[in-house]
Design an enzyme around this catalytic site. Structure first.
Site, PDB file in Angstrom:
ATOM      1  N   HIS A 264       0.833  -1.209   0.000  1.00 11.06           N
ATOM      2  CA  HIS A 264       0.000   0.000   0.000  1.00 11.06           C
ATOM      3  C   HIS A 264       0.870   1.263   0.000  1.00 11.06           C
ATOM      4  CE1 HIS A 264      -3.633   2.398   1.206  1.00 11.06           C
ATOM      5  NE2 HIS A 264      -2.694   3.187   1.700  1.00 11.06           N
ATOM      6  N   GLU A 265       1.759   1.362   0.973  1.00 16.47           N
ATOM      7  CA  GLU A 265       2.607   2.554   1.056  1.00 16.47           C
ATOM      8  C   GLU A 265       3.516   2.629  -0.168  1.00 16.47           C
ATOM      9  OE1 GLU A 265       1.617   4.613   3.211  1.00 16.47           O
ATOM     10  OE2 GLU A 265       0.471   3.222   4.473  1.00 16.47           O
ATOM     11  N   GLU A 294      -4.963   7.562  -2.893  1.00 15.25           N
ATOM     12  CA  GLU A 294      -5.479   6.272  -2.426  1.00 15.25           C
ATOM     13  C   GLU A 294      -5.812   5.362  -3.596  1.00 15.25           C
ATOM     14  OE1 GLU A 294      -5.754   4.813   0.698  1.00 15.25           O
ATOM     15  OE2 GLU A 294      -4.492   6.504   1.260  1.00 15.25           O
TER      16      GLU A 294
END
Ligand code: ZN
Length: 501
Positions: A264-265, A294
């Site tokens: 995700h990061e 996002e």
């Protein structure tokens, strides 16, 4: 001031602002990672001095004169300079309409609220925090009225996080999601649960750290410009496109937690690292909005990371790093474990399918608070009723209910919808990409570079040059359609849980 001079000055002013942001960002990052515990007060002093100087540049007479000169010549400007002038003018207008006393009072209120919220959460004591919710919402309404008196106050705050987003757009979007996701969750809940025992056995942390490096390599993250460390809550911070930092948190008996945090990061990091060089050292040299950010992180985490193809790619690496744990396991078993879905209480631990429902609860509450339909005192009961209605779960206490997130104590009303919007953008990005090449074949064959090339060309390189909604429409070639997201979810969960889509 002449146009040529204004162009040179805006460049120099932005370089100064970015230098201050670099220093302040690095101090904050250090505070969250390596700095010793007793250094917070000292760091606070330094940050106060730096932020005052930075505020002086952002609102000073030189900035005002420069931006006004550029806007007077808007027709003669190239696309990049014109957008810079627009963005700077928007910031300036807002800053100048908020009296300095209000600005200071607000900062103090938020500082206090954060401390009260921490305690309230620990003691499961919503009543002590409620007055702060009431005061923060009042303040937000006041600021909205000062800056944009013509706008609905909640719209003003939505727009702050996702330029162009309104309550009405959110309502249409969330209604479309609810219609499809709520029945889907019911079908999943009625089906036999998948086996995720793999995620509950010990995975030694030193090997998990090696896995993080391997994941970043698979994703094509340039380690000369991006490092990883550990924090309580994973995050990404960037000082410029040349220096991005991500963090993760290792849990020995839940190795998927850090794995998906890194992916995700890593998605956030790739976006920042791949903004065009021409935009570096300008206010456009970073990801455009929370929603688009996002869309990148959740695209990598869920659509790519939680795909069967990624499980196949990852499996041999896991076998090499964790031979004991992976004995007798299969790539398909890993895929299932990564996609266990079940209605739950905590947003940050929610699976891909139920996640948006957590966001909808928050949106409903924010909307009604700003419309004056409910007060701070009503929140726990409203929260619990909405969790029952959307997720079918009973909330046992405020700690696991209305007090769970830090956003409201931090004054971030209007922020939550962008998480759900990002997830939905991601699904339409996938559909768009699939028209050009076989995305999951690329994943399985360790060619994530193909995906990165596509995202760089269509999204990353533009930084903040276009408004988020505009950028997404350019990518989609049509207005955004949440049906891509709900169809994606239906297909995926029907196949995992074995029911008719
Ligand atoms: Zn994120």
């Amino acid at each position: 001031m002449e146009l040529q001079e204004a162009k040179a000055r805006i460049d120099a002013l932005q370089r100064k602002e970015i230098a201050y942001n670099h220093a302040m960002g690095l101090l904050s990052y250090d505070g969250a990672t390596g700095a010793p515990a007793g250094t917070a007060a000292n760091r606070g002093e330094t940050l106060a001095v730096l932020s005052e100087a930075s505020y002086g540049i952002a609102t000073g007479p030189e900035m005002i004169e420069t931006v006004e000169t550029l806007l007077r010549h808007a027709d003669e400007l190239d696309e990049v300079t014109r957008r810079i002038a627009e963005v700077k003018n928007k910031d300036l207008t807002e800053l100048r309409k908020i009296p300095v006393e209000d600005y200071v009072a607000y900062t103090k209120l938020i500082n206090e609220a954060d401390a009260v919220w921490h305690k309230a959460k620990e003691n499961n004591d919503y009543a002590s925090f409620a007055p702060y919710i009431a005061r923060i919402v009042e303040f937000h309404k006041k600021i909205a009225a000062l800056v944009s008196p013509e706008k609905d106050p909640y719209d003003y705050w939505l727009d702050r996080f996702e330029e162009g987003l309104t309550r009405e757009k959110c309502e249409v979007f969330f209604a479309a999601l609810r219609r499809e996701i709520v029945p889907l969750v019911k079908k999943v809940t009625a089906s036999p649960q998948v086996d995720d025992s793999l995620n509950h056995i010990p995975f030694p942390i030193p090997e998990q750290e090696k896995l993080s490096d391997e994941l970043m390599a698979l994703m094509g993250i340039d380690r000369d410009h991006c490092t990883i460390s550990t924090t309580e809550h994973p995050f990404t911070t960037e000082f410029s496109k040349y220096d991005v930092r991500i963090t993760t948190h290792y849990h020995e008996t839940s190795f998927l937690s850090s794995l998906f945090s890194v992916v995700h990061e890593g998605g956030h990091a790739l976006y920042e690292l791949n903004v065009a060089d021409e935009l570096a050292y300008t206010c456009l040299g970073r990801g455009v909005s929370m929603g688009v950010h996002e869309s990148q992180s959740r695209f990598f985490e869920n659509i790519i990371g939680r795909s069967e193809a990624f499980a196949a790619l990852l499996f041999p690496i896991l076998e090499r790093l964790f031979p004991e744990q992976m004995k007798g396991r299969t790539p398909h078993g890993l895929y299932l474990a990564a996609n266990k879905s079940e209605p739950s209480l905590i947003r940050t631990e929610a699976d891909e399918l139920t996640y948006s429902l957590h966001i909808m609860v928050r949106f409903e509450i924010e909307k009604r608070l700003f419309a004056g339909e409910v007060t701070a005192a009503d929140l726990p009961a409203l929260w619990n009723a909405l969790y029952k209605e959307y997720l079918g779960v009973d909330v046992p206490d405020a700690r696991r209910g209305v007090l769970q997130d830090s956003h409201w104590s931090g004054g971030m009303f209007g922020y939550f919808p962008s998480y759900a919007l990002g997830s939905a953008y991601g699904a339409e990005i996938l559909a768009r990409m699939e028209r050009e090449f076989d995305v999951f074949a690329a994943v399985e064959h360790n060619e994530i570079a193909k995906i990165n090339d596509w995202l760089r060309e269509h999204i990353w390189k533009f930084g903040s040059l276009y408004k988020p909604g505009e950028l997404m429409e350019k990518v989609f070639g049509a207005p955004f359609d949440p049906a891509y997201y709900t169809n994606y979810l239906k297909k995926k969960y029907a196949s995992i849980y074995g029911f008719e889509a």
